[in-house]
Each structure stands twice: as structure tokens, then as C-alpha cells.
Enzyme design. Structure first.
Site, PDB file in Angstrom:
ATOM      1  N   ASP A  31       0.783  -1.332   0.017  1.00 55.27           N
ATOM      2  CA  ASP A  31       0.099  -0.021   0.009  1.00 55.27           C
ATOM      3  C   ASP A  31       0.757   1.202   0.237  1.00 55.27           C
ATOM      4  O   ASP A  31       1.872   1.234   0.740  1.00 55.27           O
ATOM      5  CB  ASP A  31      -0.871  -0.007   1.210  1.00 55.27           C
ATOM      6  CG  ASP A  31      -2.111   0.989   1.113  1.00 55.27           C
ATOM      7  OD1 ASP A  31      -2.263   1.541  -0.099  1.00 55.27           O
ATOM      8  OD2 ASP A  31      -2.956   0.999   1.973  1.00 55.27           O
ATOM      9  N   ASN A  79     -10.700  -2.633  -6.585  1.00 53.54           N
ATOM     10  CA  ASN A  79      -9.643  -1.585  -7.236  1.00 53.54           C
ATOM     11  C   ASN A  79     -10.115  -1.286  -8.682  1.00 53.54           C
ATOM     12  O   ASN A  79      -9.897  -0.374  -9.082  1.00 53.54           O
ATOM     13  CB  ASN A  79      -8.323  -2.126  -7.422  1.00 53.54           C
ATOM     14  CG  ASN A  79      -7.702  -2.165  -6.194  1.00 53.54           C
ATOM     15  OD1 ASN A  79      -6.702  -2.939  -6.020  1.00 53.54           O
ATOM     16  ND2 ASN A  79      -7.976  -1.391  -5.218  1.00 53.54           N
TER      17      ASN A  79
HETATM   18  C1  FPP Z   1      -1.915   0.072  -3.574  1.00 52.52           C
HETATM   19  O1  FPP Z   1      -1.197   1.539  -3.273  1.00 52.52           O
HETATM   20  C2  FPP Z   1      -1.216  -0.494  -4.728  1.00 52.52           C
HETATM   21  C3  FPP Z   1      -1.710  -1.139  -5.799  1.00 52.52           C
HETATM   22  C4  FPP Z   1      -3.296  -1.230  -5.582  1.00 52.52           C
HETATM   23  C5  FPP Z   1      -1.170  -1.726  -6.861  1.00 52.52           C
HETATM   24  C6  FPP Z   1      -0.114  -2.462  -6.247  1.00 52.52           C
HETATM   25  C7  FPP Z   1       0.578  -2.909  -7.845  1.00 52.52           C
HETATM   26  C8  FPP Z   1       1.890  -2.963  -7.828  1.00 52.52           C
HETATM   27  C9  FPP Z   1       3.042  -2.746  -6.824  1.00 52.52           C
HETATM   28  C10 FPP Z   1       2.512  -2.984  -9.301  1.00 52.52           C
HETATM   29  C11 FPP Z   1       3.256  -4.357  -9.626  1.00 52.52           C
HETATM   30  C12 FPP Z   1       2.497  -5.398  -9.334  1.00 52.52           C
HETATM   31  C13 FPP Z   1       3.200  -6.602  -9.433  1.00 52.52           C
HETATM   32  C14 FPP Z   1       2.330  -7.885  -8.956  1.00 52.52           C
HETATM   33  C15 FPP Z   1       4.190  -7.144 -10.466  1.00 52.52           C
HETATM   34  P1  FPP Z   1      -2.331   2.597  -3.698  1.00 52.52           P
HETATM   35  O2  FPP Z   1      -2.350   3.038  -5.057  1.00 52.52           O
HETATM   36  O3  FPP Z   1      -3.715   2.379  -2.934  1.00 52.52           O
HETATM   37  O4  FPP Z   1      -1.645   3.705  -2.830  1.00 52.52           O
HETATM   38  P2  FPP Z   1      -2.365   5.142  -2.043  1.00 52.52           P
HETATM   39  O5  FPP Z   1      -3.205   4.249  -0.646  1.00 52.52           O
HETATM   40  O6  FPP Z   1      -1.226   5.939  -1.516  1.00 52.52           O
HETATM   41  O7  FPP Z   1      -3.283   5.678  -2.786  1.00 52.52           O
END
Ligand code: FPP
Length: 251
Positions: A31, A79
């Protein structure tokens, strides 16, 4: 996958320090990518791109240290509610990573699997996922589970439906249904439950991740954003885990 040794690989005694009572299965809620980008005045997708680099480093740590299973939460069923441009970017990023990293992961004997309702994903991504699973199916250095379009409650509902179907077809007696059997109907049927769950970015909730499997998992929360997470942070989480007294409800 870029497996160049990073400078942190050279930290003396890191491996020996953490080799005692290593978790066999680590699950991660990655996250904070969006906030990482915002802090830098960048678009959210820049945070995801950086987050992908961090996964490579953490997967490398797991193989270096002997952790047998890594399960990451890449995209939840919730998501889809994000802006279309961000969802589209994430789908493209997953696909691109599979194309560019598969060979290296295969060389490193990584067995890759995907957890979730994969049928709803773009067909070209599904093709890459099937290819990655087929190519790496026999690998045993580490099982790398990527939860995409995954929801813990949906996973349990799906298991219930499959079990009911078996009962209706006369293949199963209701009294034969126990915890072990339910486990066999989950996406994670081939691996033991996580020993350690890490959630980054200061948020302290499960967000519908591995609801069944996390029943006795030790949880480690850190304020560090996923895009800033690294080998040292990971080793701190492992050391914290090693200090826990796991009683599984007993005294
Ligand atoms: C959560 O942070 C992250 C995600 C929903 C996406 C995770 C994806 C990756 C790290 C890309 C690569 C993945 C793989 C498996 C190769 P957020 O966007 O909710 O952050 P925030 O809470 O700060 O908005």
C-alpha cells in the site's frame, strides 16, 4: 527481472541474522504507491511503476534468504472502482512485467501463480498469465503468488459453491466438510497459510485479503510506503516476526 545485487545485498550478516526461524510464507499488502507519487508531484502511476521495482527486490530477498512462498496483493476486486486510466495502466503494467521478467524469474526457479477471478481480466493479460504459470509450473525455488482481481470473501463464496456442487452431485457428504477440506477449495490450496503479513503505508486493516488464510498469521504494519520499502525494511519485519510468540490459541 533485474537481479543485479543492490548495495543493500552487501550488508554484513543480514542473511545470518535473519536465517533463524524464518517465516516460510510471507504475504504483503503493498500500500502507498499513490501517496509516494503525490509526495513527489508525480502521477499515481509513477508510484505503481516504482512499486513494481520494489517487488523485484523483495522477491530477490525471499530467494536469497530461503522464504518459500511470497504472496502479494496486486489488485483487489474493489480496485476496479479506481479511475479508468489507473486501472488500464495497472493491467498494462502487469502484462508488461510478465513479458519482460518471465525469463529471469524462470531462470531463478520462481514458480508463479495468480489468485483471483482471472476471467474478468483483459484477454491479452490472461494469455501472459497462463504462459507464465505454464512455463514456471515445475519450479520450486519459491512460489510467487500474485493476487489479481482477488477478494477474500469472494474466494470463500466460490469455495462454498464448489463444495455444494460436489454434495449435490453425490460426490461429497456434508459431514465430510471440515477446515482442511475448505482449504482445498481455496486459491492457495497448494501452500501453507502465511506466517507473516506485512502491510505498508500506515494503514491497519486486511482489506479483504486472504481472510481465511490469515487466521493465525502474525501481522506487521509499517508507516513506510510500498514504493519506499526495501531490503532493510523487509529484514526488520522478519526480525520482528522472529521475536513473536506464536501460540495458535494455546498457552
Ligand atoms: C496500493 O497502493 C497498490 C496497488 C493497488 C497496486 C499494486 C501494484 C503494484 C505494486 C504494481 C506491480 C505489481 C505486480 C504484482 C508486479 P495505492 O495505490 O492504494 O496507494 P495509496 O493508498 O497511496 O493511494
Amino acid at each position: 527481472m533485474n537481479y543485479e545485487p543492490s548495495t543493500t545485498t552487501l550488508i554484513p550478516n543480514l542473511k545470518s541474522k535473519i536465517s533463524n526461524r524464518l517465516p516460510q510464507h510471507v504475504a504483503i499488502i503493498m500500500d502507498g504507491n499513490g501517496r509516494w507519487a503525490k509526495k513527489r508531484g508525480l502521477p499515481r502511476i509513477a508510484g505503481h511503476r516504482q512499486g513494481a521495482e520494489v517487488i523485484k527486490e523483495i522477491l530477490r530477498c525471499c530467494t536469497d534468504w530461503g522464504i518459500k512462498v511470497l504472496t502479494v496483493y496486486a489488485f483487489s476486486t474493489e480496485n476496479w472502482g479506481r479511475p479508468t486510466a489507473e486501472v488500464d495502466f495497472l493491467m498494462l503494467l502487469f502484462e508488461r512485467l510478465l513479458r519482460t521478467e518471465l525469463e529471469e524469474m524462470h531462470r531463478e526457479k520462481v514458480c508463479i501463480r495468480f489468485l483471483g477471478e482471472l476471467e474478468a481480466l483483459p484477454p491479452s493479460l490472461q494469455r501472459e498469465m497462463r504462459r507464465a504459470m505454464a512455463v514456471t509450473a515445475q519450479n520450486q525455488a519459491i512460489y510467487f503468488n500474485v493476487a489479481i482481481n482477488y477478494g477474500g470473501r469472494k474466494e470463500i463464496v466460490r469455495a462454498c459453491r464448489d463444495l455444494v456442487e460436489k454434495v449435490q452431485q453425490g460426490e461429497l457428504l456434508p459431514e465430510a466438510i471440515d477446515e482442511g477440506l475448505i482449504q482445498q477449495f481455496l486459491y492457495t490450496k497448494e501452500v501453507a497459510d502465511p506466517d507473516l503479513l506485512i502491510r505498508t503505508s500506515g494503514q491497519m486493516r486486511l482489506s479483504n485479503f486472504l481472510l481465511w488464510q490469515l487466521a493465525y498469521t502474525e501481522i506487521y504494519f509499517t508507516d513506510t510506503l510500498w514504493s519506499d520499502f526495501n531490503r532493510e525494511e523487509f529484514s526488520r519485519a522478519i526480525e520482528d516476526y522472529q521475536g513473536r510468540d506464536r501460540r495458535f490459541g494455546k498457552v
